[in-house]
Motif scaffolding. Structure first.
Motif, short mmCIF file in Angstrom:
data_model
loop_
_atom_site.label_atom_id
_atom_site.label_comp_id
_atom_site.label_asym_id
_atom_site.label_seq_id
_atom_site.Cartn_x
_atom_site.Cartn_y
_atom_site.Cartn_z
N PRO A 144 0.80 -1.23 0.00
CA PRO A 144 0.00 0.00 0.00
C PRO A 144 0.84 1.28 0.00
O PRO A 144 0.36 2.35 -0.39
N LEU A 145 2.09 1.22 0.43
CA LEU A 145 2.93 2.41 0.44
C LEU A 145 3.72 2.59 -0.86
O LEU A 145 4.41 3.58 -1.04
N SER A 146 3.63 1.59 -1.76
CA SER A 146 4.38 1.62 -3.03
C SER A 146 5.86 1.95 -2.82
O SER A 146 6.43 2.79 -3.50
N ARG A 147 6.45 1.29 -1.86
CA ARG A 147 7.86 1.58 -1.56
C ARG A 147 8.79 0.98 -2.60
O ARG A 147 8.59 -0.12 -3.08
N VAL A 148 9.85 1.73 -2.93
CA VAL A 148 10.94 1.18 -3.72
C VAL A 148 12.16 1.16 -2.80
O VAL A 148 12.53 2.17 -2.23
N ILE A 149 12.73 -0.03 -2.61
CA ILE A 149 13.83 -0.18 -1.66
C ILE A 149 15.13 -0.33 -2.45
O ILE A 149 15.26 -1.25 -3.26
N GLU A 150 16.08 0.57 -2.21
CA GLU A 150 17.39 0.42 -2.84
C GLU A 150 18.27 -0.47 -1.99
O GLU A 150 18.13 -0.50 -0.77
N ASP A 151 19.18 -1.19 -2.64
CA ASP A 151 20.06 -2.14 -1.93
C ASP A 151 19.22 -3.05 -1.04
O ASP A 151 19.53 -3.26 0.13
N GLY A 152 18.18 -3.58 -1.63
CA GLY A 152 17.24 -4.39 -0.85
C GLY A 152 17.54 -5.87 -0.93
O GLY A 152 18.44 -6.32 -1.65
N ALA A 153 16.79 -6.61 -0.16
CA ALA A 153 16.89 -8.07 -0.17
C ALA A 153 15.52 -8.65 0.15
O ALA A 153 14.69 -8.00 0.79
N VAL A 154 15.30 -9.85 -0.35
CA VAL A 154 14.06 -10.57 -0.05
C VAL A 154 14.45 -11.94 0.47
O VAL A 154 15.28 -12.61 -0.13
N ALA A 155 13.87 -12.33 1.59
CA ALA A 155 14.12 -13.68 2.12
C ALA A 155 12.90 -14.54 1.86
O ALA A 155 11.76 -14.09 2.01
#
Ligand SMILES: [Zn+2]
Length: 446
Positions: A3-14
């Motif tokens: 809902p916040l439409s965030r774009v995360i730089e240098d991100g990771a997904v587990a």
């Protein structure tokens, strides 16, 4: 796409056990135990898997069979005679070709809208199972061989009987719905106006309610739908669908080009969904759906590639750009259908249309790990100031590097792991030329 439409730089997904268990800055995301393996996504964007809300699997085999043709000729001279000569092996070859193309261009879930019995639904469901894709398969339900007011125009090989169709939906539902870790669902694929009696539409609505499943149908793709509904029922098409009980959150109407304001209101009030197919509508000159207006009225809209003869590809990344540009030029408003809006349509909007918005369509903890990695390290994506606009306006399907569905790696470094790409292409081109001969169809040369 949260809902916040965030774009995360240098991100990771587990990811663990098929679910997303962490998302955030790479330093903050720690798997609960040592990860089995890691994918280095440097230079890439992790995007929710794309959801194609209107697909014809059986039309991949007849891609480009009827270019630059009017709709009725398109159907009567090319598409129907070819599909009316399909056997189950053609159905499987076509489905696998389509599935391969979808995986390669980042589609992780799709809604197929009209599977006739002769395409061999079992073989197609088996292909979904092995491919790893998330597939919603709608079995055709029809009782009249017509299209709008044009009666008895359908190729005999396509004609099915209403009672048999209804019975078959239930059979396939019991056999396949929820299989492959719930990646396969069976829906009703109602034929468009002129293809079913009002009574049959009512039976579809009742059946879907009883089974707790969905219905998809082409509605208002062409102006003829409105003329037909007015003449036969004295109503607008969506008013008629409402009367027969076929408007609800479990319903996806493909196209909706000629839907009008009172119809948007009905769809919005009853939480029905529209699959917008801009390339198909442009190529067949069907018209331009009032998508921004519909969305403002509260209708959920997903995106769809439609089929091989109408698009002629199943590449949702190209479709996003088309959707955005088409509405900008129609409304003369560059602020309409922004990159973020079309990316939402292609992800969370599609997920909502399939009733899966709690499970897929965004990268959030607890959701299924349906993810794609788009590689930005190429000339046409350099520089990337804004990854959302790069994906929508500059990327193409072939920039998808890796595809993960249900936490399982389906494609890695552009190599599909679940299907033999060379074999699928070889079998499909072989069956396509045999099909042409069998159907006696000649594709005019340009
Ligand atoms: Zn269609």
């Amino acid at each position: 796409m949260n809902p916040l439409s965030r774009v995360i730089e240098d991100g990771a997904v587990a990811v663990e056990g098929g679910l997303i268990t962490g998302v955030g800055k790479a330093d903050d995301v720690k798997p609960s135990k040592r990860a089995e393996f890691e994918i280095d996504a440097k230079g890439m964007v992790v995007v929710p898997g794309l959801v194609d809300t209107h697909v014809h699997l059986a039309q991949a085999l007849i891609r480009g069979c009827a270019d630059d043709t009017s709709l009725i000729d398109w159907l009567q001279k090319f598409v129907w005679p070819l599909q009316g000569n399909f056997d189950a092996q053609d159905g499987k070859a076509s489905a696998e070709l389509c599935i391969l193309e979808m995986i390669k261009s980042g589609t992780t879930a799709f809604l197929e809208s009209l599977l006739h019995t002769r395409y061999g639904l079992d073989g197609i469901a088996e292909s979904i199972e092995t491919s790893g894709l998330r597939g919603f398969l709608s079995k055709t339900v029809m009782s009249l061989p017509g299209y709008g007011s044009e009666q008895s125009i359908m190729h005999p090989g396509m004609v099915e009987d209403g009672e048999t169709c209804l019975r078959e939906v239930e059979t396939y539902f019991r056999r396949w719905n929820g299989k492959a870790n719930d990646r396969i669902r069976i829906w009703y694929g109602a034929r468009s106006l002129g293809g079913c009696t009002p009574q049959l539409y009512r039976q579809i609505a009742e059946g879907a309610k009883r089974l707790g499943t969905g219905v998809t149908m082409h509605l208002n793709e062409v102006q003829e739908d409105a003329r037909y509904a007015k003449k036969e029922f004295g109503k607008l098409p969506a008013e008629f669908m409402d009367e027969v009980g076929l408007i609800g959150p479990n319903v996806v109407f493909a196209h909706g080009v000629w839907l009008t304001e009172p119809e948007w209101a009905i769809l919005a009030r009853k939480h029905a969904n529209v699959a917008h197919c801009p390339s198909s509508n442009m190529k067949l000159s069907s018209g331009i759906a009032s998508v921004p207006e519909m969305m403002r009225a509260g209708v959920n809209v997903g995106l769809g590639c439609d089929g091989g003869p109408s698009n002629n590809c199943y590449d949702m990344i190209r479709e996003m750009k088309t959707a955005s540009l088409l509405h900008k030029v129609r409304t003369l408003d560059p602020l309409t259908m922004k990159a973020g809006t079309v990316l939402e349509m292609a992800t969370i909007g599609g997920a909502r249309a399939l009733g899966l918005e709690q499970q897929i369509g965004s990268i959030e903890v607890g959701k299924k790990a349906d993810l794609i990695l788009v590689n930005l390290r190429s000339a046409h994506l350099t520089p990337t100031f804004n990854p959302v606009s790069s994906i929508v306006y500059a990327a193409e399907g072939s920039d998808v590097e890796t595809v993960i569905i249900d936490g399982r790696i389906i494609m890695e470094n552009k190599v599909v792991k679940t299907l033999d790409e060379e074999r699928v292409i070889r079998v499909a081109s072989d069956r396509a030329s045999k099909l042409l001969n069998r159907a006696g169809v000649t594709i005019p040369s340009s």
